[in-house]
Design a protein around this motif. Sequence first.
Motif, PDB file in Angstrom:
ATOM      1  N   VAL A 110      26.021  17.814  16.486  1.00 20.23           N
ATOM      2  CA  VAL A 110      25.123  16.923  16.224  1.00 20.23           C
ATOM      3  C   VAL A 110      25.117  15.921  17.308  1.00 20.23           C
ATOM      4  CG1 VAL A 110      24.352  15.358  14.625  1.00 20.23           C
ATOM      5  CG2 VAL A 110      25.006  17.549  13.658  1.00 20.23           C
ATOM      6  N   THR A 111      26.250  15.430  17.709  1.00 20.35           N
ATOM      7  CA  THR A 111      26.498  14.688  18.804  1.00 20.35           C
ATOM      8  C   THR A 111      25.585  15.118  19.898  1.00 20.35           C
ATOM      9  OG1 THR A 111      28.516  13.750  17.762  1.00 20.35           O
ATOM     10  CG2 THR A 111      28.286  13.289  20.167  1.00 20.35           C
ATOM     11  N   ARG A 112      26.142  16.217  20.286  1.00 22.40           N
ATOM     12  CA  ARG A 112      25.361  16.784  21.540  1.00 22.40           C
ATOM     13  C   ARG A 112      24.096  16.854  21.452  1.00 22.40           C
ATOM     14  NH1 ARG A 112      29.328  21.036  21.063  1.00 22.40           N
ATOM     15  NH2 ARG A 112      27.464  22.631  20.927  1.00 22.40           N
ATOM     16  N   LEU A 113      23.450  17.565  20.614  1.00 20.96           N
ATOM     17  CA  LEU A 113      21.968  17.550  20.259  1.00 20.96           C
ATOM     18  C   LEU A 113      21.304  16.246  20.454  1.00 20.96           C
ATOM     19  CD1 LEU A 113      19.585  19.114  19.748  1.00 20.96           C
ATOM     20  CD2 LEU A 113      19.910  18.650  17.429  1.00 20.96           C
ATOM     21  N   HIS A 114      21.769  15.253  19.835  1.00 26.67           N
ATOM     22  CA  HIS A 114      21.374  13.722  19.796  1.00 26.67           C
ATOM     23  C   HIS A 114      21.518  13.313  21.242  1.00 26.67           C
ATOM     24  CE1 HIS A 114      19.397  13.042  15.780  1.00 26.67           C
ATOM     25  NE2 HIS A 114      20.422  14.414  15.607  1.00 26.67           N
ATOM     26  N   ARG A 115      22.629  13.493  21.927  1.00 29.74           N
ATOM     27  CA  ARG A 115      22.843  13.028  23.259  1.00 29.74           C
ATOM     28  C   ARG A 115      22.112  13.662  24.264  1.00 29.74           C
ATOM     29  NH1 ARG A 115      28.128  14.685  24.761  1.00 29.74           N
ATOM     30  NH2 ARG A 115      26.930  16.617  25.261  1.00 29.74           N
ATOM     31  N   GLY A 152      29.793   7.883  22.194  1.00 28.06           N
ATOM     32  CA  GLY A 152      30.124   8.220  23.845  1.00 28.06           C
ATOM     33  C   GLY A 152      28.766   7.770  24.686  1.00 28.06           C
ATOM     34  N   GLN A 153      27.838   7.318  23.803  1.00 27.28           N
ATOM     35  CA  GLN A 153      26.623   7.014  24.501  1.00 27.28           C
ATOM     36  C   GLN A 153      26.615   5.476  24.947  1.00 27.28           C
ATOM     37  OE1 GLN A 153      24.078   9.361  25.007  1.00 27.28           O
ATOM     38  NE2 GLN A 153      26.044  10.250  24.779  1.00 27.28           N
ATOM     39  N   ARG A 154      25.928   4.960  25.992  1.00 30.21           N
ATOM     40  CA  ARG A 154      25.512   3.740  26.556  1.00 30.21           C
ATOM     41  C   ARG A 154      24.012   3.401  26.469  1.00 30.21           C
ATOM     42  NH1 ARG A 154      29.428   3.187  24.420  1.00 30.21           N
ATOM     43  NH2 ARG A 154      31.578   2.769  25.304  1.00 30.21           N
ATOM     44  N   ALA A 155      23.743   2.414  26.009  1.00 26.89           N
ATOM     45  CA  ALA A 155      21.990   2.138  25.928  1.00 26.89           C
ATOM     46  C   ALA A 155      21.964   0.873  25.796  1.00 26.89           C
ATOM     47  CB  ALA A 155      21.448   2.844  24.713  1.00 26.89           C
ATOM     48  N   ASP A 156      20.660   0.390  26.241  1.00 29.56           N
ATOM     49  CA  ASP A 156      20.502  -1.139  26.135  1.00 29.56           C
ATOM     50  C   ASP A 156      20.201  -1.421  24.906  1.00 29.56           C
ATOM     51  OD1 ASP A 156      21.182  -1.300  28.818  1.00 29.56           O
ATOM     52  OD2 ASP A 156      18.791  -0.927  29.492  1.00 29.56           O
ATOM     53  N   MET A 157      19.659  -0.502  24.190  1.00 33.69           N
ATOM     54  CA  MET A 157      19.047  -1.071  22.578  1.00 33.69           C
ATOM     55  C   MET A 157      19.743  -0.109  21.724  1.00 33.69           C
ATOM     56  SD  MET A 157      15.171   0.961  23.427  1.00 33.69           S
ATOM     57  CE  MET A 157      15.015  -0.210  24.589  1.00 33.69           C
ATOM     58  N   PRO A 158      19.271  -0.223  20.404  1.00 37.61           N
ATOM     59  CA  PRO A 158      19.913   0.802  19.278  1.00 37.61           C
ATOM     60  C   PRO A 158      19.338   1.958  19.492  1.00 37.61           C
ATOM     61  CG  PRO A 158      19.345  -1.517  18.471  1.00 37.61           C
ATOM     62  CD  PRO A 158      18.942  -1.294  19.776  1.00 37.61           C
ATOM     63  N   VAL A 159      20.062   3.187  19.181  1.00 31.43           N
ATOM     64  CA  VAL A 159      19.580   4.269  19.449  1.00 31.43           C
ATOM     65  C   VAL A 159      19.737   5.232  18.087  1.00 31.43           C
ATOM     66  CG1 VAL A 159      20.011   4.481  21.760  1.00 31.43           C
ATOM     67  CG2 VAL A 159      21.839   5.385  20.190  1.00 31.43           C
ATOM     68  N   PRO A 187       7.375   0.518  -1.352  1.00 28.99           N
ATOM     69  CA  PRO A 187       6.597   1.232  -0.560  1.00 28.99           C
ATOM     70  C   PRO A 187       6.492   0.635   1.021  1.00 28.99           C
ATOM     71  CG  PRO A 187       5.168   0.270  -2.312  1.00 28.99           C
ATOM     72  CD  PRO A 187       6.731   0.060  -2.841  1.00 28.99           C
ATOM     73  N   ALA A 188       6.882  -0.850   0.813  1.00 24.10           N
ATOM     74  CA  ALA A 188       6.830  -1.810   2.070  1.00 24.10           C
ATOM     75  C   ALA A 188       8.189  -1.688   2.721  1.00 24.10           C
ATOM     76  CB  ALA A 188       6.093  -2.819   1.886  1.00 24.10           C
ATOM     77  N   ALA A 189       9.157  -0.952   2.106  1.00 28.49           N
ATOM     78  CA  ALA A 189      10.556  -1.385   2.662  1.00 28.49           C
ATOM     79  C   ALA A 189      10.696  -0.730   4.186  1.00 28.49           C
ATOM     80  CB  ALA A 189      11.548  -0.377   1.978  1.00 28.49           C
ATOM     81  N   CYS A 190      11.294  -1.822   4.980  1.00 28.85           N
ATOM     82  CA  CYS A 190      11.375  -1.536   6.579  1.00 28.85           C
ATOM     83  C   CYS A 190      12.697  -1.652   6.898  1.00 28.85           C
ATOM     84  CB  CYS A 190      10.908  -2.588   7.423  1.00 28.85           C
ATOM     85  SG  CYS A 190       9.083  -2.381   7.252  1.00 28.85           S
ATOM     86  N   VAL A 191      13.319  -0.722   7.726  1.00 34.33           N
ATOM     87  CA  VAL A 191      14.725  -0.662   8.210  1.00 34.33           C
ATOM     88  C   VAL A 191      14.745  -0.834   9.602  1.00 34.33           C
ATOM     89  CG1 VAL A 191      16.770   0.615   8.713  1.00 34.33           C
ATOM     90  CG2 VAL A 191      15.264   1.150   6.619  1.00 34.33           C
ATOM     91  N   GLU A 192      15.766  -1.860  10.196  1.00 36.00           N
ATOM     92  CA  GLU A 192      15.854  -2.173  11.408  1.00 36.00           C
ATOM     93  C   GLU A 192      17.260  -2.119  11.653  1.00 36.00           C
ATOM     94  OE1 GLU A 192      15.393  -5.995  14.560  1.00 36.00           O
ATOM     95  OE2 GLU A 192      15.010  -6.442  12.386  1.00 36.00           O
ATOM     96  N   GLU A 193      17.680  -1.232  13.026  1.00 38.15           N
ATOM     97  CA  GLU A 193      18.941  -1.343  13.360  1.00 38.15           C
ATOM     98  C   GLU A 193      19.111  -2.384  14.293  1.00 38.15           C
ATOM     99  OE1 GLU A 193      22.191   1.839  15.436  1.00 38.15           O
ATOM    100  OE2 GLU A 193      19.986   2.234  15.800  1.00 38.15           O
ATOM    101  N   VAL A 194      19.956  -3.275  13.738  1.00 33.50           N
ATOM    102  CA  VAL A 194      20.323  -4.697  14.482  1.00 33.50           C
ATOM    103  C   VAL A 194      21.676  -4.611  15.265  1.00 33.50           C
ATOM    104  CG1 VAL A 194      19.063  -6.051  12.570  1.00 33.50           C
ATOM    105  CG2 VAL A 194      21.463  -5.624  12.326  1.00 33.50           C
ATOM    106  N   ALA A 195      22.435  -3.595  15.017  1.00 29.68           N
ATOM    107  CA  ALA A 195      23.721  -3.467  15.939  1.00 29.68           C
ATOM    108  C   ALA A 195      23.960  -2.052  16.227  1.00 29.68           C
ATOM    109  CB  ALA A 195      24.691  -3.985  15.290  1.00 29.68           C
ATOM    110  N   CYS A 196      24.330  -1.911  17.204  1.00 30.67           N
ATOM    111  CA  CYS A 196      24.638  -0.093  17.544  1.00 30.67           C
ATOM    112  C   CYS A 196      25.644  -0.099  18.691  1.00 30.67           C
ATOM    113  CB  CYS A 196      23.162   0.350  18.306  1.00 30.67           C
ATOM    114  SG  CYS A 196      23.203   2.124  18.633  1.00 30.67           S
ATOM    115  N   GLU A 197      26.754   0.871  18.043  1.00 32.31           N
ATOM    116  CA  GLU A 197      27.676   1.224  18.961  1.00 32.31           C
ATOM    117  C   GLU A 197      27.355   1.512  20.557  1.00 32.31           C
ATOM    118  OE1 GLU A 197      30.853   2.453  15.627  1.00 32.31           O
ATOM    119  OE2 GLU A 197      29.623   3.900  16.478  1.00 32.31           O
ATOM    120  N   ALA A 198      26.303   2.296  20.602  1.00 33.62           N
ATOM    121  CA  ALA A 198      25.878   2.604  21.881  1.00 33.62           C
ATOM    122  C   ALA A 198      25.510   1.457  22.633  1.00 33.62           C
ATOM    123  CB  ALA A 198      24.836   3.673  21.805  1.00 33.62           C
TER     124      ALA A 198
END
Length: 196
Positions: A54-59, A147-154, A172-183
Amino acid sequence: MNAAARIGPNAITRVAEALIVGGGPDLAQRVFERAGLTAYLREPPGQMVDEAEVTRLHRELRVLLGAPAAAAVAREAGLRTAAYLLAHRIPGPVQAVLRRLPARLAARVLLHAIRRHAWTFAGSGRFEARAGRPVVLTLRDNPLCRGQRADMPVCDFYAATFEGLFRALVHPAACVEEVACEARGDTECRFELRWP
């Protein structure tokens, strides 16, 4: 990293579907070939898979497509995962009860279920969930961006999966935001869920 850690096959099969729908079979072939997973295009996994796959595929998705296109594919795959879970893993009567509950209570019940089943998507990562306004979900040592590096959440795959479930079962109006990311160099991947 725990070499024996496993993740549910949706993190692979729904990416394949999203790639085929969005870019065609040739694009799916290229991405899966780069990740060393072409066998899964011929025969999708029906059981838990090694989290390293899964890690390889998403990378490789991000490397080959670039950030914006990879995010769109991962988001579509996450929405497809939520739809799969609703159709095959969360019993209809449970869904009906959740939809009738006040959103705050439905969120608490859904969070309890997500915590209990976190082993199916977090692999060797550590998942936590906290009810409130906002609902906060965290994942440390996240296999999707390890093991990834990015400027924004991924972690669009996880964000879209959570959003699809909360929209169907909480509000029905629920929204998700990734506000922190290890990448991005943060200490954890953190998702905040809000609804009106």
